[in-house]
Structure formats: structure tokens, C-alpha cells
Design an enzyme around this catalytic site. Structure first.
Site, PDB file in Angstrom:
ATOM      1  N   LYS A  44      -8.983   8.040 -18.608  1.00  0.00           N
ATOM      2  CA  LYS A  44      -9.311   8.672 -19.882  1.00  0.00           C
ATOM      3  C   LYS A  44      -8.097   8.640 -20.820  1.00  0.00           C
ATOM      4  CE  LYS A  44     -13.296   9.357 -17.937  1.00  0.00           C
ATOM      5  NZ  LYS A  44     -13.130   9.367 -16.519  1.00  0.00           N
TER       6      LYS A  44
ATOM      7  N   ARG B 174       0.854  -1.201   0.000  1.00  0.00           N
ATOM      8  CA  ARG B 174       0.000   0.000   0.000  1.00  0.00           C
ATOM      9  C   ARG B 174       0.883   1.242   0.000  1.00  0.00           C
ATOM     10  NH1 ARG B 174      -1.530   1.638   4.763  1.00  0.00           N
ATOM     11  NH2 ARG B 174      -2.376  -0.353   5.464  1.00  0.00           N
TER      12      ARG B 174
ATOM     13  N   ASP C  61      -7.776  20.129 -12.816  1.00  0.00           N
ATOM     14  CA  ASP C  61      -8.079  18.823 -13.391  1.00  0.00           C
ATOM     15  C   ASP C  61      -7.669  18.878 -14.861  1.00  0.00           C
ATOM     16  OD1 ASP C  61      -9.263  16.597 -14.615  1.00  0.00           O
ATOM     17  OD2 ASP C  61     -10.904  16.536 -13.162  1.00  0.00           O
TER      18      ASP C  61
ATOM     19  N   TYR D 258     -16.823  18.242 -13.538  1.00  0.00           N
ATOM     20  CA  TYR D 258     -17.344  16.891 -13.742  1.00  0.00           C
ATOM     21  C   TYR D 258     -18.363  16.541 -12.635  1.00  0.00           C
ATOM     22  CZ  TYR D 258     -17.331  11.813 -13.274  1.00  0.00           C
ATOM     23  OH  TYR D 258     -17.715  10.520 -13.112  1.00  0.00           O
TER      24      TYR D 258
HETATM   25  C1  LIG Z   1     -12.734  15.623 -15.896  1.00  0.00           C
HETATM   26  C2  LIG Z   1     -12.879  14.422 -15.027  1.00  0.00           C
HETATM   27  N1  LIG Z   1     -12.296  14.398 -13.820  1.00  0.00           N
HETATM   28  C3  LIG Z   1     -12.407  13.337 -12.991  1.00  0.00           C
HETATM   29  C4  LIG Z   1     -13.150  12.230 -13.348  1.00  0.00           C
HETATM   30  C5  LIG Z   1     -13.281  11.073 -12.402  1.00  0.00           C
HETATM   31  O1  LIG Z   1     -12.448  10.032 -12.787  1.00  0.00           O
HETATM   32  P1  LIG Z   1     -12.764   8.469 -12.527  1.00  0.00           P
HETATM   33  O2  LIG Z   1     -13.992   8.121 -13.284  1.00  0.00           O
HETATM   34  O3  LIG Z   1     -11.518   7.807 -13.014  1.00  0.00           O
HETATM   35  O4  LIG Z   1     -12.948   8.312 -11.049  1.00  0.00           O
HETATM   36  C6  LIG Z   1     -13.774  12.204 -14.597  1.00  0.00           C
HETATM   37  C7  LIG Z   1     -14.586  11.035 -15.001  1.00  0.00           C
HETATM   38  O5  LIG Z   1     -15.303  11.054 -15.974  1.00  0.00           O
HETATM   39  C8  LIG Z   1     -13.638  13.325 -15.455  1.00  0.00           C
HETATM   40  O6  LIG Z   1     -14.232  13.361 -16.664  1.00  0.00           O
END
Ligand SMILES: Cc1ncc(COP(=O)(O)O)c(C=O)c1O
Length: 392
Positions: free
Chosen positions: A208, A52, A183, A105
Site C-alpha cells: 500500500k 532466504r 497494523d 482487514y
Molecule cells: C490493513 C491491511 N492489512 C493487511 C493487508 C494484507 O496485505 P497484502 O495484500 O499485502 O497481503 C491489507 C490488504 O489489503 C490491508 O489493507
């Protein structure tokens, strides 16, 4: 290899990826182990005690991510949401005020408004493309600006240098550090470098573009500052939301082709957006690469490409449904950033957790469709959309 001197494409293939010392394996092995035998009492080997805390496959990915974003430290997590949760637990506390992109998001909005708000963290959702609105939202308790750019799904563009300047000024006048967290999931470090523009922290859903093959869920935090990195590492180990060795291997493997994939996503994205913008059945297309996008000039300055994310409005949920029920190459699915084209309906899928009134405010209309343009032959993507649009 001197990593500082290497170009981005070279970093993607080599950073953090020295051949494995025991065998010379060129590819970082999947260290599928939960623990490590110690040399003697109180003498763990090379700091490896428990997986971990530290795992060689994850560590290689973390060093790779830090190199790509130009940060002091990277940490990898079981999902983008685990990364964002850890970052928030490490860097804000009860009573702190956070200014967030109003069109963040849906899962991030849910985490902030329905979970972290219960622990006394205060959130304000602001149009981050409006510099004066952000400035006006700063209070003495503000400790973080949390920006997404481009936003998901309405593709708003925020000026990261300007946000960094607001954070810096607020730190100086208030006497406490105000961080800019970004982000960078949509743009990836291939197109946009928030830390170079003055941000303190970058978060990613590696699910992604970074992994890029729709076969792993993961997340990352990269900090400009080593001390912040140590705070993230502490919470990563305490809360335990780590990325598995196998997923770390997949993301390392995916990142090797990030530059080639991003160039292809960008080329196809521009072609599809231009084609949609001329289509008589599509009243509105939102793509930062189109000259009529309000953030076009800023995006052209701040990013080195516009990428493959496009949103377009068909006017009603019925019209969106007719399109989404007919596409074949574009897969009707949540998520984005895979080599395959993925198409979705934000209001009922990715952003269903955002309250209807809030959705309306953010421009997530019933007719809005989000398309993650893949790297298939662009003629096939256009033919698929054309066939489906005939039913709209
Ligand atoms: C811009 C953005 N940030 C964070 C996330 C969250 O990521 P995860 O689905 O890997 O938890 C997403 C998911 O679609 C996203 O589009």
C-alpha cells in the site's frame, strides 16, 4: 549520518542505505542471488550464507523499516499476509487468546478465523474504539491485542496508548507478556507511530502506501524489542515467506518519497471528504478528518494527518454499482495507497471473505464504497466523482 538525530524525511532517503562498498553505488543494488561463495570452510562472508536467511537488498529495507517505525528490528515478507502469518506463528501458540479489532482487514480475519483458529489460537473480535469492551474481553489466556487503526474499511480509530496500558496491566496481573500488535498500513509511520505509543509490534502491507506505486506486493513486521525481532527472524527463515530482492528494491525506492506522497494524499483526502460530505447524493461519509467522525478528536491527537482513505455509503449496492461502473480517473480495483486513486466495493471485493452477518455487524453495508484518494490533481478526482455520482 547519525540516524537517531535525523528527521523522518531524511531517514526515508538514507536509513539502511549506505553506499554499496564495492562500487559506491548510491542506490542499494538488487542482489539477485540465491547463495554466496564462502571465504573458506565454515567462513561465510559477513554472515551471508543463503538468500532466504539474508539478502543485502532486503536487509537494507528491513533496517529502513525499523528506523521509520522506531523499532529494534524489521523484517520484510512476500505480502502483508505473510508478515501477519509470520508474526502470529512467532508470538502466539495453541491455547493463547487474541483480541482483534472487529473491523480488521478481511484477509486478516480470514487468516485468523479460518486457519489459525484450527491450530488452537482463540480469537475475539471487539470494537477497539471502545476501551471498556477491550478491557472486558481480556482473559487469563489473553496474549495479544491485535489492532488496526484506522480500520479497513470503516475507519474506526482505536486509542493506542490506552490499548498499550491494557496490555501492560494484563501482563502485570497475569504474569505472562501480553503484546499489543498494530497494523499501521493505513496511517504509515509518517502519520502514526504505534511503538512510540507503547505498542510492541507493528505490521504492514508494504503493497500500500509504503511502496506507494501499485507495482509490488509485500509486507513487514517491526518489533520494539530485539528479542521479539529475533523470534520473527527465526520464523521468517524457517517458514520462508521472504520479500524478493527486486520487490525490496521497489519498496526502498517507494519509501524515498513517502513523506511527499503522504502530504499530498492527506491534502487531497481532506478536500475530497469535505466535498463528498456536502454532496446531496452521498448520505454518509466516514473520514477521521471530518469533525462528525466519532474518532475525530482521538485521530487528531494520535496521528499527524488523516490520510487519503475515505469510505462513504450510497445506501444500496445498486447505487454503489452505478457509481463504480462510471468512474474513470478513480480505478475500480482492490488495494489502496497507490499514487493513483483506487475505488472499491468492500462487501463484494476486499471483504467478500467475511461472512454476511459478520459484515453487517461491522458496518460493511451493501452501499459502502471505499476510496483511496490518489495524488492526481484534486479537481480531476472531484470531476470524475461528480460525473459518476450523477448516475446514482
Ligand atoms: C490493513 C491491511 N492489512 C493487511 C493487508 C494484507 O496485505 P497484502 O495484500 O499485502 O497481503 C491489507 C490488504 O489489503 C490491508 O489493507
Amino acid at each position: 549520518m547519525t540516524e537517531k538525530a535525523a528527521g523522518f524525511d531524511t531517514l526515508c532517503i538514507h536509513a539502511g542505505q549506505e553506499p554499496e562498498p564495492a562500487t559506491g553505488a548510491v542506490t542499494i543494488p538488487i542482489f539477485q542471488t540465491s547463495t554466496y561463495v564462502q571465504e573458506a570452510f565454515g567462513k561465510p562472508r559477513n554472515g551471508y550464507e543463503y538468500a532466504r536467511t539474508k539478502n543485502p537488498t532486503r536487509l537494507a529495507l528491513e533496517q529502513l523499516l525499523a528506523a521509520l517505525e522506531g523499532g529494534a528490528a524489521g523484517h520484510a515478507f512476500a505480502s502483508g499476509m505473510a508478515a501477519i502469518t509470520t508474526m502470529m506463528l512467532a508470538l502466539v501458540k495453541a491455547g493463547d487468546h487474541v483480541i482483534v479489532s472487529r473491523d480488521t482487514y478481511g484477509g486478516t480475519y480470514r487468516l485468523f478465523s479460518k486457519t489459525l483458529a484450527n491450530f488452537g489460537v482463540l480469537f475475539d473480535y471487539v470494537d477497539m474504539s471502545d476501551f471498556s469492551a477491550v478491557k472486558a474481553a481480556v482473559r487469563p489466556a489473553t496474549r495479544m491485542l491485535y489492532a488496526e487503526t484506522p480500520t479497513n474499511p470503516t475507519m474506526e480509530i482505536a486509542d493506542l496508548s490506552a490499548l498499550a496500558a491494557i496490555a501492560r496491566e494484563a501482563s502485570e496481573t497475569g504474569g505472562a507478556k501480553v503484546r499489543l500488535a498494530v497494523d499501521n498500513t493505513f496511517a504509515t509511520p509518517f502519520f502514526q507511530n504505534p511503538l512510540a505509543l507503547g505498542a510492541d509490534v507493528v505490521v504492514h502491507s508494504t503493497t500500500k502506501y509504503l511502496n506507494g506505486h501499485s507495482d509490488s506486493v509485500g509486507g513487514a513486521v517491526v518489533c520494539a524489542d530485539a528479542e521479539d525481532g529475533a523470534k520473527i527472524g527465526f520464523v521468517q527463515n524457517s517458514a520462508g515467506g521472504i520479500l524478493s530482492p527486486f520487490d525490496s528494491f521497489l519498496v526502498i525506492r517507494g519509501i524515498k518519497t513517502l513523506p511527499v506522497r503522504m502530504r499530498a494524499h492527506d491534502a487531497n483526502g481532506r478536500t475530497v471528504a469535505t466535498w463528498l460530505a456536502k454532496h446531496p447524493k452521498v448520505p454518509r461519509v466516514i473520514y477521521p478528518g471530518l469533525p462528525d467522525h466519532p474518532g475525530h478528536a482521538l485521530a487528531a491527537r494520535q496521528m499527524t494527518g488523516f490520510g487519503g482513505m475515505i469510505s462513504f455509503d450510497l445506501g444500496s449496492e445498486g447505487a454503489a454499482k452505478r457509481l463504480l461502473d462510471r468512474v474513470r480517473i478513480c480505478a475500480l480495483a482492490e488495494s489502496l495507497g497507490g499514487v493513483e486513486s483506487l475505488i472499491s466495493h468492500p462487501a463484494t471485493m476486499t471483504h467478500a471473505s467475511v461472512e454476511p452477518a459478520e459484515r453487517q455487524k461491522r458496518g460493511i453495508t451493501p452501499g459502502l464504497v471505499r476510496l483511496s484518494v490518489g495524488i492526481e490533481d484534486v479537481a480531476d478526482i472531484l470531476a470524475d466523482l461528480e460525473r459518476a455520482l450523477q448516475a446514482v
